[in-house]
Design a protein around this motif. Sequence first.
Motif, PDB file in Angstrom:
ATOM      1  N   GLY A   1       0.790  -1.208   0.000  1.00  0.00           N
ATOM      2  CA  GLY A   1       0.000   0.000   0.000  1.00  0.00           C
ATOM      3  C   GLY A   1       0.825   1.262   0.000  1.00  0.00           C
ATOM      4  N   GLU A   2       2.077   1.191  -0.369  1.00  0.00           N
ATOM      5  CA  GLU A   2       2.871   2.416  -0.450  1.00  0.00           C
ATOM      6  C   GLU A   2       3.894   2.256  -1.566  1.00  0.00           C
ATOM      7  OE1 GLU A   2       6.196   2.040   2.897  1.00  0.00           O
ATOM      8  OE2 GLU A   2       4.168   1.861   3.692  1.00  0.00           O
ATOM      9  N   ALA A   3       4.402   3.390  -2.015  1.00  0.00           N
ATOM     10  CA  ALA A   3       5.368   3.343  -3.110  1.00  0.00           C
ATOM     11  C   ALA A   3       6.686   2.747  -2.616  1.00  0.00           C
ATOM     12  CB  ALA A   3       5.609   4.758  -3.630  1.00  0.00           C
ATOM     13  N   VAL A   4       7.224   1.880  -3.412  1.00  0.00           N
ATOM     14  CA  VAL A   4       8.499   1.264  -3.037  1.00  0.00           C
ATOM     15  C   VAL A   4       9.576   1.841  -3.942  1.00  0.00           C
ATOM     16  CG1 VAL A   4       9.803  -0.899  -2.930  1.00  0.00           C
ATOM     17  CG2 VAL A   4       7.375  -0.879  -2.336  1.00  0.00           C
ATOM     18  N   GLU A   5      10.627   2.313  -3.318  1.00  0.00           N
ATOM     19  CA  GLU A   5      11.698   2.895  -4.104  1.00  0.00           C
ATOM     20  C   GLU A   5      12.606   1.776  -4.605  1.00  0.00           C
ATOM     21  OE1 GLU A   5      15.210   5.944  -3.305  1.00  0.00           O
ATOM     22  OE2 GLU A   5      13.380   6.328  -2.127  1.00  0.00           O
ATOM     23  N   GLU A   6      12.789   1.726  -5.914  1.00  0.00           N
ATOM     24  CA  GLU A   6      13.619   0.652  -6.451  1.00  0.00           C
ATOM     25  C   GLU A   6      15.089   0.987  -6.207  1.00  0.00           C
ATOM     26  OE1 GLU A   6      14.003  -2.071 -10.432  1.00  0.00           O
ATOM     27  OE2 GLU A   6      12.788  -0.272 -10.462  1.00  0.00           O
ATOM     28  N   SER A   7      15.827  -0.002  -5.693  1.00  0.00           N
ATOM     29  CA  SER A   7      17.235   0.235  -5.408  1.00  0.00           C
ATOM     30  C   SER A   7      18.007   0.346  -6.718  1.00  0.00           C
ATOM     31  CB  SER A   7      17.784  -0.934  -4.583  1.00  0.00           C
ATOM     32  OG  SER A   7      19.190  -0.891  -4.615  1.00  0.00           O
ATOM     33  N   PRO A   8      18.959   1.282  -6.778  1.00  0.00           N
ATOM     34  CA  PRO A   8      19.762   1.386  -8.002  1.00  0.00           C
ATOM     35  C   PRO A   8      20.782   0.243  -8.104  1.00  0.00           C
ATOM     36  CG  PRO A   8      20.523   2.968  -6.365  1.00  0.00           C
ATOM     37  CD  PRO A   8      19.320   2.287  -5.768  1.00  0.00           C
ATOM     38  N   TYR A   9      20.916  -0.539  -7.036  1.00  0.00           N
ATOM     39  CA  TYR A   9      21.923  -1.605  -7.040  1.00  0.00           C
ATOM     40  C   TYR A   9      21.369  -2.858  -7.703  1.00  0.00           C
ATOM     41  CZ  TYR A   9      24.747   1.294  -4.029  1.00  0.00           C
ATOM     42  OH  TYR A   9      25.502   2.323  -3.545  1.00  0.00           O
ATOM     43  N   ARG A  10      22.089  -3.377  -8.682  1.00  0.00           N
ATOM     44  CA  ARG A  10      21.657  -4.540  -9.451  1.00  0.00           C
ATOM     45  C   ARG A  10      22.879  -5.401  -9.794  1.00  0.00           C
ATOM     46  NH1 ARG A  10      17.394  -4.422  -8.206  1.00  0.00           N
ATOM     47  NH2 ARG A  10      15.412  -4.300  -9.244  1.00  0.00           N
TER      48      ARG A  10
ATOM     49  N   GLU B   1      21.308  -2.867   5.301  1.00  0.00           N
ATOM     50  CA  GLU B   1      21.261  -1.456   4.870  1.00  0.00           C
ATOM     51  C   GLU B   1      22.217  -1.154   3.719  1.00  0.00           C
ATOM     52  OE1 GLU B   1      19.189   0.701   6.176  1.00  0.00           O
ATOM     53  OE2 GLU B   1      18.430  -0.573   7.788  1.00  0.00           O
ATOM     54  N   ALA B   2      23.503  -1.380   3.972  1.00  0.00           N
ATOM     55  CA  ALA B   2      24.504  -0.896   3.016  1.00  0.00           C
ATOM     56  C   ALA B   2      24.542  -1.753   1.752  1.00  0.00           C
ATOM     57  CB  ALA B   2      25.870  -0.888   3.683  1.00  0.00           C
ATOM     58  N   ARG B   3      24.935  -1.158   0.671  1.00  0.00           N
ATOM     59  CA  ARG B   3      25.131  -1.846  -0.598  1.00  0.00           C
ATOM     60  C   ARG B   3      26.450  -1.392  -1.186  1.00  0.00           C
ATOM     61  NH1 ARG B   3      22.049  -4.589   1.338  1.00  0.00           N
ATOM     62  NH2 ARG B   3      20.064  -5.391   0.612  1.00  0.00           N
ATOM     63  N   PRO B   4      27.179  -2.278  -1.870  1.00  0.00           N
ATOM     64  CA  PRO B   4      26.820  -3.659  -2.184  1.00  0.00           C
ATOM     65  C   PRO B   4      27.022  -4.577  -0.978  1.00  0.00           C
ATOM     66  CG  PRO B   4      29.021  -3.204  -3.001  1.00  0.00           C
ATOM     67  CD  PRO B   4      28.499  -1.905  -2.458  1.00  0.00           C
ATOM     68  N   GLN B   5      26.436  -5.763  -1.089  1.00  0.00           N
ATOM     69  CA  GLN B   5      26.678  -6.796  -0.090  1.00  0.00           C
ATOM     70  C   GLN B   5      27.951  -7.512  -0.550  1.00  0.00           C
ATOM     71  OE1 GLN B   5      22.457  -8.541   0.727  1.00  0.00           O
ATOM     72  NE2 GLN B   5      22.528  -7.719  -1.345  1.00  0.00           N
ATOM     73  N   MET B   6      28.887  -7.685   0.371  1.00  0.00           N
ATOM     74  CA  MET B   6      30.181  -8.245  -0.062  1.00  0.00           C
ATOM     75  C   MET B   6      30.532  -9.502   0.707  1.00  0.00           C
ATOM     76  SD  MET B   6      32.704  -4.998  -0.619  1.00  0.00           S
ATOM     77  CE  MET B   6      34.077  -6.092  -0.897  1.00  0.00           C
ATOM     78  N   ALA B   7      31.152 -10.445   0.003  1.00  0.00           N
ATOM     79  CA  ALA B   7      31.586 -11.679   0.671  1.00  0.00           C
ATOM     80  C   ALA B   7      32.841 -12.206   0.009  1.00  0.00           C
ATOM     81  CB  ALA B   7      30.474 -12.732   0.579  1.00  0.00           C
ATOM     82  N   THR B   8      33.721 -12.807   0.835  1.00  0.00           N
ATOM     83  CA  THR B   8      34.808 -13.600   0.250  1.00  0.00           C
ATOM     84  C   THR B   8      34.410 -15.062   0.376  1.00  0.00           C
ATOM     85  OG1 THR B   8      36.107 -13.757   2.304  1.00  0.00           O
ATOM     86  CG2 THR B   8      36.596 -11.912   0.845  1.00  0.00           C
ATOM     87  N   VAL B   9      34.787 -15.845  -0.623  1.00  0.00           N
ATOM     88  CA  VAL B   9      34.346 -17.233  -0.713  1.00  0.00           C
ATOM     89  C   VAL B   9      35.538 -18.166  -0.506  1.00  0.00           C
ATOM     90  CG1 VAL B   9      33.409 -18.952  -2.324  1.00  0.00           C
ATOM     91  CG2 VAL B   9      32.427 -16.650  -2.221  1.00  0.00           C
ATOM     92  N   LEU B  10      35.368 -19.102   0.402  1.00  0.00           N
ATOM     93  CA  LEU B  10      36.447 -20.032   0.741  1.00  0.00           C
ATOM     94  C   LEU B  10      36.762 -20.934  -0.459  1.00  0.00           C
ATOM     95  CD1 LEU B  10      37.902 -20.438   3.460  1.00  0.00           C
ATOM     96  CD2 LEU B  10      36.321 -22.302   3.918  1.00  0.00           C
ATOM     97  N   PRO B  11      38.028 -20.957  -0.914  1.00  0.00           N
ATOM     98  CA  PRO B  11      38.342 -21.848  -2.037  1.00  0.00           C
ATOM     99  C   PRO B  11      38.017 -23.296  -1.675  1.00  0.00           C
ATOM    100  CG  PRO B  11      40.148 -20.323  -1.656  1.00  0.00           C
ATOM    101  CD  PRO B  11      39.190 -20.161  -0.496  1.00  0.00           C
ATOM    102  N   GLY B  12      37.398 -23.990  -2.589  1.00  0.00           N
ATOM    103  CA  GLY B  12      37.076 -25.407  -2.381  1.00  0.00           C
ATOM    104  C   GLY B  12      35.736 -25.635  -1.699  1.00  0.00           C
ATOM    105  N   ALA B  13      35.076 -24.572  -1.246  1.00  0.00           N
ATOM    106  CA  ALA B  13      33.812 -24.754  -0.528  1.00  0.00           C
ATOM    107  C   ALA B  13      32.672 -25.118  -1.480  1.00  0.00           C
ATOM    108  CB  ALA B  13      33.452 -23.481   0.238  1.00  0.00           C
TER     109      ALA B  13
ATOM    110  N   ARG C   1      36.249   1.179   2.041  1.00  0.00           N
ATOM    111  CA  ARG C   1      36.184   2.312   1.111  1.00  0.00           C
ATOM    112  C   ARG C   1      34.742   2.556   0.649  1.00  0.00           C
ATOM    113  NH1 ARG C   1      40.371   4.183  -2.528  1.00  0.00           N
ATOM    114  NH2 ARG C   1      41.814   3.489  -0.941  1.00  0.00           N
ATOM    115  N   LEU C   2      33.991   1.462   0.483  1.00  0.00           N
ATOM    116  CA  LEU C   2      32.609   1.584  -0.026  1.00  0.00           C
ATOM    117  C   LEU C   2      31.599   1.786   1.093  1.00  0.00           C
ATOM    118  CD1 LEU C   2      32.863  -1.310  -2.630  1.00  0.00           C
ATOM    119  CD2 LEU C   2      32.640   1.122  -3.179  1.00  0.00           C
ATOM    120  N   GLY C   3      32.080   1.705   2.328  1.00  0.00           N
ATOM    121  CA  GLY C   3      31.194   1.915   3.474  1.00  0.00           C
ATOM    122  C   GLY C   3      30.180   0.797   3.629  1.00  0.00           C
ATOM    123  N   THR C   4      30.608  -0.429   3.349  1.00  0.00           N
ATOM    124  CA  THR C   4      29.683  -1.543   3.491  1.00  0.00           C
ATOM    125  C   THR C   4      30.306  -2.644   4.350  1.00  0.00           C
ATOM    126  OG1 THR C   4      28.228  -3.044   2.267  1.00  0.00           O
ATOM    127  CG2 THR C   4      30.432  -2.753   1.371  1.00  0.00           C
ATOM    128  N   ALA C   5      29.525  -3.703   4.578  1.00  0.00           N
ATOM    129  CA  ALA C   5      30.025  -4.804   5.412  1.00  0.00           C
ATOM    130  C   ALA C   5      30.644  -5.878   4.531  1.00  0.00           C
ATOM    131  CB  ALA C   5      28.860  -5.405   6.197  1.00  0.00           C
TER     132      ALA C   5
END
Length: 348
Positions: A11-20, A169-181, A129-133
Motif C-alpha cells: 500500500g505504499e510506493a516502493v523505491e527501487e534500489s539502483p543496485y543490481r 542497509e549498506a550496498r553492495p553486499q560483499m563476501a569472500t568465498v572459501l576456495p574449495g567450498a 572504502r565503499l562503506g559496506t560490510a
Amino acid sequence: MDLDFWESMVGEAVEESPYRDIWVVVEKKGDALAPVVLEMLGQARRLADSLGVYVKAVFLGESTEELRRELISNGADVVYVSDDPRLNEYSTEIYTKVLSDLVEEGKPEIVLLGATGIGRDLAPRLAQRLGTALFTNCLRLEIDEMQRQLLATYPLYGGEYFQTGVCPEARPQMATVLPGAFRPPLPDPSRTGEVETIAVNIDDVKVRTKVLKVIGEETRPEVPLGKAKIVVSGGRGLGDARSFALVEELAAVLGGQVGGSRGAVDEGWIGEEKQVGLTGAQIAPDLYIACGIAGAIQHYAGVLDSKFVVAVNKDPNATIFQVADVGIVGDVHEVLPALIKELKEAVY
Ligand SMILES: Cc1cc2nc3c(=O)[nH]c(=O)nc-3n(C[C@H](O)[C@H](O)[C@H](O)COP(=O)(O)OP(=O)(O)OC[C@H]3O[C@@H](n4cnc5c(N)ncnc54)[C@H](O)[C@@H]3O)c2cc1C
C-alpha cells in the motif's frame, strides 16, 4: 521483483534500489583462472537467477580471449576487462581504487571475491572504502528474495560453529568465498555473453608499496601428495615460517612429502596445493605425521586412509590424539629437532 505488485500489497510506493547484478572479482593463478573464480561463478549464477539479474566478472589486467570465454561458459553474462598492463601485478592501493570506482559507478548488488591471499587483502579495504560490510570465508550463499538480501554463512572458531549474516542497509553486499567450498559449475560452451572494456584512472593513486620480487609458487612436489608413502604435515602450532622448516627437514630425512593444515596455508607458510583435508588433498600414505595440527574434522577427513598416524601436539587434549596411532605430547620446537636428530643418526 514486480514492484507494482509489491506496492499494491504494502500500500505504499516502493523505491527501487539502483543496485543490481552480482559481480565476481576475477583472479588468476599462473596463466589460468584461479579455481575459486569458477566456484564463485557457479554460485553467482544461481543467486542471480533467483534475483533476476546479471552475473558480471571483473577482470583486471591483461586477459586472453580464452579466459574471457571460460568466464562466460561458466556463468558470466558480462566480462569487464581492462587490459591495462599496470594491473597485471596485484597492488592493494591500485586494485582498491579501480574496484571502488567501478563499484560506485556500476552499483552491483553483491560483490564476491575469493578468500585467497589477494582477496583477503583487498576485500576488507574495498568494503571499508565503499562503506559496506564484508562476510569472510563464506561456504554457503543463499538469497532472501523478498528482501533481496544475501545470506552469507561462514565458519567461526576454526569451523566449530557456523554463522549466517545479512547486510540489510549498506550496498553492495560483499563476501569472500572459501576456495574449495563449492563445486565449480559444468561449463556450457554454448553460453553467450558480452565483453566490455572499462577505463581505469590510476594515475593519481598513491602507491606506498613496491613489489621487489614475485616469488613463484613452488612447483608441485615430484610425488603428488595423494601418492606419497610418507607425508609430514605442519599446522599453526609451528608458530612461524622459520619453524615450519622443521617439518620440511623431517620430511626430507624420512624421504617423504610435506603437507599442511589450512592453518598453515592461512599463515602463508605453505601453498594451497599442499593443504591436506576436506578442501585440500585426500591422502593415503603408509605414515602420516601431523605436527602442531589440532585435528579438526575438516583436516582429518583428508587423512582417513592413512595406515599409521603420528601426532605431535603440546595440548594433551588435542583432537588429533583421538585419531593418532602414536601421540607425542610436547612442543614441536623440541620434539621435531629431537626426532630429526635421532633419525639422522639411525640412517647415517
Ligand atoms: C568448509 C571448511 C573446510 C576446511 N577444509 C580444511 C582442510 O581441507 N584442511 C584443513 O587442515 N583444515 C580445513 N579447514 C579448517 C579446519 O577447520 C581448521 O581450522 C584447521 O585445520 C586448523 O588448522 P591447525 O590445526 O593448523 O590450526 P589450529 O586449529 O590453530 O591448531 C593448532 C594446534 O597446534 C597446537 N600447538 C600450538 N603450539 C604448539 C607447539 N609449540 N607445539 C605443539 N603443538 C602446538 C595447538 O595445541 C593446536 O592443537 C576447513 C574449515 C572449513 C569450515
